[in-house]
Scaffold this motif. Sequence first.
Motif, PDB file in Angstrom:
ATOM      1  N   HIS A 227      48.789  41.642  42.063  1.00  0.00           N
ATOM      2  CA  HIS A 227      47.478  42.628  42.379  1.00  0.00           C
ATOM      3  C   HIS A 227      46.357  42.526  41.303  1.00  0.00           C
ATOM      4  O   HIS A 227      46.943  42.502  40.187  1.00  0.00           O
ATOM      5  N   VAL A 228      45.065  42.615  41.932  1.00  0.00           N
ATOM      6  CA  VAL A 228      44.189  42.866  40.855  1.00  0.00           C
ATOM      7  C   VAL A 228      43.007  43.729  41.197  1.00  0.00           C
ATOM      8  O   VAL A 228      42.666  43.891  42.421  1.00  0.00           O
ATOM      9  N   THR A 229      42.542  44.576  40.144  1.00  0.00           N
ATOM     10  CA  THR A 229      41.568  45.300  40.361  1.00  0.00           C
ATOM     11  C   THR A 229      40.187  44.944  39.496  1.00  0.00           C
ATOM     12  O   THR A 229      40.389  44.580  38.180  1.00  0.00           O
ATOM     13  N   LYS A 230      39.125  44.658  40.182  1.00  0.00           N
ATOM     14  CA  LYS A 230      38.040  44.047  39.255  1.00  0.00           C
ATOM     15  C   LYS A 230      37.014  45.380  39.176  1.00  0.00           C
ATOM     16  O   LYS A 230      36.527  45.948  40.321  1.00  0.00           O
ATOM     17  N   VAL A 231      36.512  45.648  37.886  1.00  0.00           N
ATOM     18  CA  VAL A 231      35.434  46.761  37.827  1.00  0.00           C
ATOM     19  C   VAL A 231      34.327  46.007  37.190  1.00  0.00           C
ATOM     20  O   VAL A 231      34.473  45.438  36.294  1.00  0.00           O
ATOM     21  N   CYS A 242      35.630  44.479  33.846  1.00  0.00           N
ATOM     22  CA  CYS A 242      37.069  43.978  33.485  1.00  0.00           C
ATOM     23  C   CYS A 242      37.910  43.621  34.495  1.00  0.00           C
ATOM     24  O   CYS A 242      37.206  44.131  35.773  1.00  0.00           O
ATOM     25  N   GLN A 243      39.011  43.155  34.425  1.00  0.00           N
ATOM     26  CA  GLN A 243      40.047  43.017  35.624  1.00  0.00           C
ATOM     27  C   GLN A 243      41.429  43.457  35.152  1.00  0.00           C
ATOM     28  O   GLN A 243      41.618  43.404  33.904  1.00  0.00           O
ATOM     29  N   LEU A 244      42.003  44.261  36.103  1.00  0.00           N
ATOM     30  CA  LEU A 244      43.293  44.613  35.877  1.00  0.00           C
ATOM     31  C   LEU A 244      44.285  43.968  36.727  1.00  0.00           C
ATOM     32  O   LEU A 244      44.001  43.416  38.011  1.00  0.00           O
ATOM     33  N   VAL A 245      45.257  43.249  36.297  1.00  0.00           N
ATOM     34  CA  VAL A 245      46.383  42.310  37.021  1.00  0.00           C
ATOM     35  C   VAL A 245      47.567  42.963  36.654  1.00  0.00           C
ATOM     36  O   VAL A 245      48.035  43.393  35.726  1.00  0.00           O
ATOM     37  N   TRP A 269      30.258  52.730  38.773  1.00  0.00           N
ATOM     38  CA  TRP A 269      30.399  51.552  38.492  1.00  0.00           C
ATOM     39  C   TRP A 269      30.952  50.944  39.754  1.00  0.00           C
ATOM     40  O   TRP A 269      31.575  51.842  40.681  1.00  0.00           O
ATOM     41  N   CYS A 270      31.218  49.585  40.075  1.00  0.00           N
ATOM     42  CA  CYS A 270      31.821  48.912  41.319  1.00  0.00           C
ATOM     43  C   CYS A 270      33.011  48.625  41.190  1.00  0.00           C
ATOM     44  O   CYS A 270      33.316  48.081  40.032  1.00  0.00           O
ATOM     45  N   VAL A 271      33.944  48.674  42.096  1.00  0.00           N
ATOM     46  CA  VAL A 271      35.300  48.032  41.946  1.00  0.00           C
ATOM     47  C   VAL A 271      35.539  47.558  43.099  1.00  0.00           C
ATOM     48  O   VAL A 271      35.276  47.759  44.327  1.00  0.00           O
ATOM     49  N   SER A 272      36.537  46.501  43.174  1.00  0.00           N
ATOM     50  CA  SER A 272      36.965  45.778  44.027  1.00  0.00           C
ATOM     51  C   SER A 272      38.544  45.567  44.008  1.00  0.00           C
ATOM     52  O   SER A 272      38.775  45.213  42.578  1.00  0.00           O
ATOM     53  N   HIS A 273      39.374  45.350  45.107  1.00  0.00           N
ATOM     54  CA  HIS A 273      40.772  45.396  44.840  1.00  0.00           C
ATOM     55  C   HIS A 273      41.112  43.875  45.655  1.00  0.00           C
ATOM     56  O   HIS A 273      40.555  43.630  46.589  1.00  0.00           O
ATOM     57  N   GLY A 279      44.498  43.023  53.310  1.00  0.00           N
ATOM     58  CA  GLY A 279      45.163  41.805  53.035  1.00  0.00           C
ATOM     59  C   GLY A 279      44.237  40.486  52.759  1.00  0.00           C
ATOM     60  O   GLY A 279      44.794  39.663  52.557  1.00  0.00           O
ATOM     61  N   LEU A 280      43.168  40.805  52.501  1.00  0.00           N
ATOM     62  CA  LEU A 280      42.115  39.660  52.186  1.00  0.00           C
ATOM     63  C   LEU A 280      42.385  39.183  50.852  1.00  0.00           C
ATOM     64  O   LEU A 280      42.413  40.356  49.868  1.00  0.00           O
TER      65      LEU A 280
END
Length: 282
Positions: A227-231, A242-245, A269-273, A279-280
Amino acid sequence: MAYDHHDKAGNQGDVVKHVALIAALDTIVAAQPGRKFSYADVFAGHPWHHLLTGNEWKSGIGKLHRNSGLNGNPHIGLWSKWYLDGRPDLLYGMYPGSSVIAWDVCRYRNIPVRLSLWDISPDVIRDLMVVFGDGKHSIHGRPAVADEQDLSEADFILIDPPGLQSRNQPAYPAWDDLVRLADSVSDQAGFLIWLPVNANTSGGKGNVRECQHASDCRENSVGRNWHVTKVRWSIGGRTIGCQLVYRLPADAVSALRIAVDHVTHCVGWCVSHFPDSNGLRL
Ligand SMILES: C[S@@+](CC[C@H](N)C(=O)[O-])C[C@H]1O[C@@H](n2cnc3c(N)ncnc32)[C@H](O)[C@@H]1O
């Protein structure tokens, strides 16, 4: 010049990483009452940092101090209560490194924990020895090696490099090195990787795009079913986010995402997962 996290402690990257670490680790340890926990931190950094004039904490924790919205999420509430509250001004105070935060989470849940910590900086090792050098933990003054015992036996690994290898920073680890470290943990264990998102400098001024390397790492991670979360915290500059993997149990994935959504909402701040809740992938 050698990397020194003292200047950066409490910055935007630390906010995202430490909130995510507390949410994921707390969810995991709370589900294992009484069991001895093994935490590994392969780029451990100092246990504590002074918050001084001119350092980067102003753009991170400095924007969140006294924000009453933080208590709207239980994990961020803990982070704020433990490290941000209680001082009229953060300046001249102290902010913890990830090793102390992991220790606090386990002790909060009354879990006995053994820390395995790696760093190549002699100053960092000296400070880690002062705090954790009582013989109950392992402190390694060298890079971690994939599949070494303290990694393969860990219940959780934090992988928080100073940056990724590039022409300017040939000594930093490459993405493949981090993948090998993450692959060292057993299938039952979890890991969390922090990565910078740098600007594609060829994009010029204004709302710059992320560099290709950041999207390549994300694509590679999602392709591994991680999984990845990008801020994103800035429209321009060098490090724009940054990104969390991570590979974690489902309830820890959910807790991490809720916590990061909440803290980024509090600070704007903006975040996307990835993959997102539909499931995209990318
Ligand atoms: C981003 S800082 C760690 C911050 C810490 N994890 C935290 O959240 O408080 C990265 C650390 O990695 C250390 N480092 C750099 N290259 C390393 C390597 N190859 N192996 C282990 N540590 C390294 C640096 O000395 C620095 O202390």
